[in-house]
Every structure is written in C-alpha cells, then in structure tokens.
Design a protein around this motif. Structure first.
Motif, mmCIF file in Angstrom:
data_model
loop_
_atom_site.group_PDB
_atom_site.id
_atom_site.type_symbol
_atom_site.label_atom_id
_atom_site.label_comp_id
_atom_site.label_asym_id
_atom_site.label_seq_id
_atom_site.Cartn_x
_atom_site.Cartn_y
_atom_site.Cartn_z
ATOM 1 N N SER A 60 17.831 17.781 6.333
ATOM 2 C CA SER A 60 18.493 18.846 6.657
ATOM 3 C C SER A 60 18.725 19.361 5.132
ATOM 4 O O SER A 60 18.985 18.769 4.220
ATOM 5 C CB SER A 60 19.739 18.732 7.274
ATOM 6 N N VAL A 61 18.813 20.614 4.962
ATOM 7 C CA VAL A 61 18.616 21.348 3.600
ATOM 8 C C VAL A 61 19.603 22.433 3.569
ATOM 9 O O VAL A 61 19.853 23.179 4.589
ATOM 10 C CB VAL A 61 17.503 21.812 3.193
ATOM 11 N N LYS A 62 20.456 22.685 2.724
ATOM 12 C CA LYS A 62 21.460 23.678 2.195
ATOM 13 C C LYS A 62 20.595 24.584 1.333
ATOM 14 O O LYS A 62 19.859 24.411 0.653
ATOM 15 C CB LYS A 62 22.674 23.333 1.534
ATOM 16 N N VAL A 63 20.911 25.948 1.574
ATOM 17 C CA VAL A 63 20.270 27.216 1.098
ATOM 18 C C VAL A 63 21.165 28.031 0.297
ATOM 19 O O VAL A 63 22.266 28.344 0.852
ATOM 20 C CB VAL A 63 19.457 27.976 1.843
ATOM 21 N N TYR A 64 20.739 28.044 -1.054
ATOM 22 C CA TYR A 64 21.725 28.927 -2.098
ATOM 23 C C TYR A 64 20.643 30.180 -2.619
ATOM 24 O O TYR A 64 19.568 29.867 -3.047
ATOM 25 C CB TYR A 64 22.258 28.272 -2.975
ATOM 26 N N ILE A 65 21.269 31.357 -2.511
ATOM 27 C CA ILE A 65 20.599 32.458 -3.458
ATOM 28 C C ILE A 65 21.491 32.857 -4.413
ATOM 29 O O ILE A 65 22.790 33.021 -4.175
ATOM 30 C CB ILE A 65 20.592 33.642 -2.214
ATOM 31 N N ASP A 66 21.003 32.989 -5.608
ATOM 32 C CA ASP A 66 21.929 33.116 -6.857
ATOM 33 C C ASP A 66 23.027 32.313 -6.987
ATOM 34 O O ASP A 66 24.191 32.603 -7.392
ATOM 35 C CB ASP A 66 22.247 34.764 -7.031
ATOM 36 N N GLY A 67 22.899 30.983 -6.407
ATOM 37 C CA GLY A 67 23.871 29.867 -6.780
ATOM 38 C C GLY A 67 24.854 30.036 -5.458
ATOM 39 O O GLY A 67 26.024 29.067 -5.590
ATOM 40 N N VAL A 68 25.007 30.935 -4.476
ATOM 41 C CA VAL A 68 25.963 30.998 -3.776
ATOM 42 C C VAL A 68 25.240 30.613 -2.148
ATOM 43 O O VAL A 68 24.222 30.956 -1.982
ATOM 44 C CB VAL A 68 26.288 32.400 -3.404
ATOM 45 N N TYR A 69 26.040 29.686 -1.547
ATOM 46 C CA TYR A 69 25.553 29.068 -0.357
ATOM 47 C C TYR A 69 25.477 30.178 0.796
ATOM 48 O O TYR A 69 26.514 30.813 0.875
ATOM 49 C CB TYR A 69 26.682 28.135 0.226
ATOM 50 N N TYR A 70 24.349 29.937 1.322
ATOM 51 C CA TYR A 70 24.003 31.205 2.310
ATOM 52 C C TYR A 70 23.607 30.379 3.830
ATOM 53 O O TYR A 70 23.473 31.155 4.815
ATOM 54 C CB TYR A 70 22.651 31.808 2.113
ATOM 55 N N GLY A 71 23.321 29.035 3.702
ATOM 56 C CA GLY A 71 23.077 28.427 5.018
ATOM 57 C C GLY A 71 22.436 27.230 5.032
ATOM 58 O O GLY A 71 22.329 26.603 3.841
ATOM 59 N N TRP A 72 22.336 26.738 6.284
ATOM 60 C CA TRP A 72 21.873 25.162 6.537
ATOM 61 C C TRP A 72 20.576 25.417 7.300
ATOM 62 O O TRP A 72 20.449 26.297 8.292
ATOM 63 C CB TRP A 72 22.745 24.563 7.339
ATOM 64 N N VAL A 73 19.435 24.609 6.943
ATOM 65 C CA VAL A 73 18.266 24.660 7.789
ATOM 66 C C VAL A 73 17.904 23.219 8.103
ATOM 67 O O VAL A 73 18.061 22.188 7.278
ATOM 68 C CB VAL A 73 16.833 25.167 6.953
ATOM 69 N N SER A 74 17.740 23.060 9.585
ATOM 70 C CA SER A 74 17.702 21.728 9.934
ATOM 71 C C SER A 74 16.140 21.329 9.835
ATOM 72 O O SER A 74 15.459 22.102 9.460
ATOM 73 C CB SER A 74 17.777 21.770 11.531
ATOM 74 N N PRO A 75 15.920 19.974 10.006
ATOM 75 C CA PRO A 75 14.714 19.355 9.677
ATOM 76 C C PRO A 75 13.762 20.098 10.624
ATOM 77 O O PRO A 75 13.798 20.427 11.712
ATOM 78 C CB PRO A 75 14.891 17.918 10.009
ATOM 79 N N TRP A 76 12.444 20.247 9.964
ATOM 80 C CA TRP A 76 11.205 20.803 10.653
ATOM 81 C C TRP A 76 11.623 22.243 11.435
ATOM 82 O O TRP A 76 10.893 22.557 12.240
ATOM 83 C CB TRP A 76 10.616 19.865 11.836
#
Length: 117
Positions: A60-76
């Motif tokens: 599972s990964v956390k996603v940041y755009i320009d250092g700001v948290y934008y969401g979570w993407v599950s495996p695969w």
C-alpha cells in the motif's frame, strides 16, 4: 487537438532508516485529525490535471503532490486525483516506509505514474 495521456514509469528505492523527517512530505495524513479549513483557491488558476498512480507492487502506498497528502493506493491497484496544472513533484511511499518513489511533473490533462520495485 487531441490531448495525449503521458506515462512515466518510476522505480522505487529503499528508504534510509535513519534519515529523520522526510523532506518530500509537507502535510501528511493523520487519523482523527481536527478539522482545518483551507482557503478556496483562485478561480483563475488555470487548467487541471489528473494524476493517476498505477501501483505495480504488493505494498500500500501514500501519494503526495507537492508534499501534500492526496491519497492512498492499495497493492496492485490504481488511484487518481485531480490537481491544478503546474504541480512540481509526485512522491509515493509505502505505508510502512520501506520504499519510495519520487518524480517531477507538470501536465494539462492526464498523467499515469506507474510505480514498481
């Protein structure tokens, strides 16, 4: 004029265990955080861009755009957010902090970031 989907493949690196605070994260996701109101952006900011993260890993990964948290993407899986065009960085890190991906970007339509180890 047709707008093309841009595709960027980003290879992960292991995160150093003793590096202290992560310089790629300005605002993080916090469970049970208090309400904090954000000012409405100017309507004349320009076009928007969809950033789609394709998670080709078992993490599972956390996603940041320009250092700001934008969401979570599950495996695969994959997940998309819409941001103002002109962003400068896309940063992903596994939920446990083992791997990270970082790249720069800017788009006016749709960007696929395919992350893998």
């Amino acid at each position: 004029m047709d707008k093309e989907t841009k595709v960027v493949e980003v290879v992960g690196t292991k995160v150093a265990k003793t590096r202290g605070e992560n310089p790629n994260i300005k605002t993080d996701f916090v469970c049970d955080a208090p309400d904090v109101e954000v000012a409405k952006p100017d309507t004349a900011r320009g076009s928007t861009c969809t950033v789609n993260v394709v998670n080709n890993t078992g993490y599972s990964v956390k996603v940041y755009i320009d250092g700001v948290y934008y969401g979570w993407v599950s495996p695969w899986q994959q997940g998309a957010v819409t941001v103002w065009a002109g962003y400068t960085t896309v940063y992903c890190i596994t939920s446990g902090g083992k791997y990270e991906w970082s790249t720069s970007g800017n788009c006016d339509y749709f960007f696929n970031y395919k992350i893998r180890i």
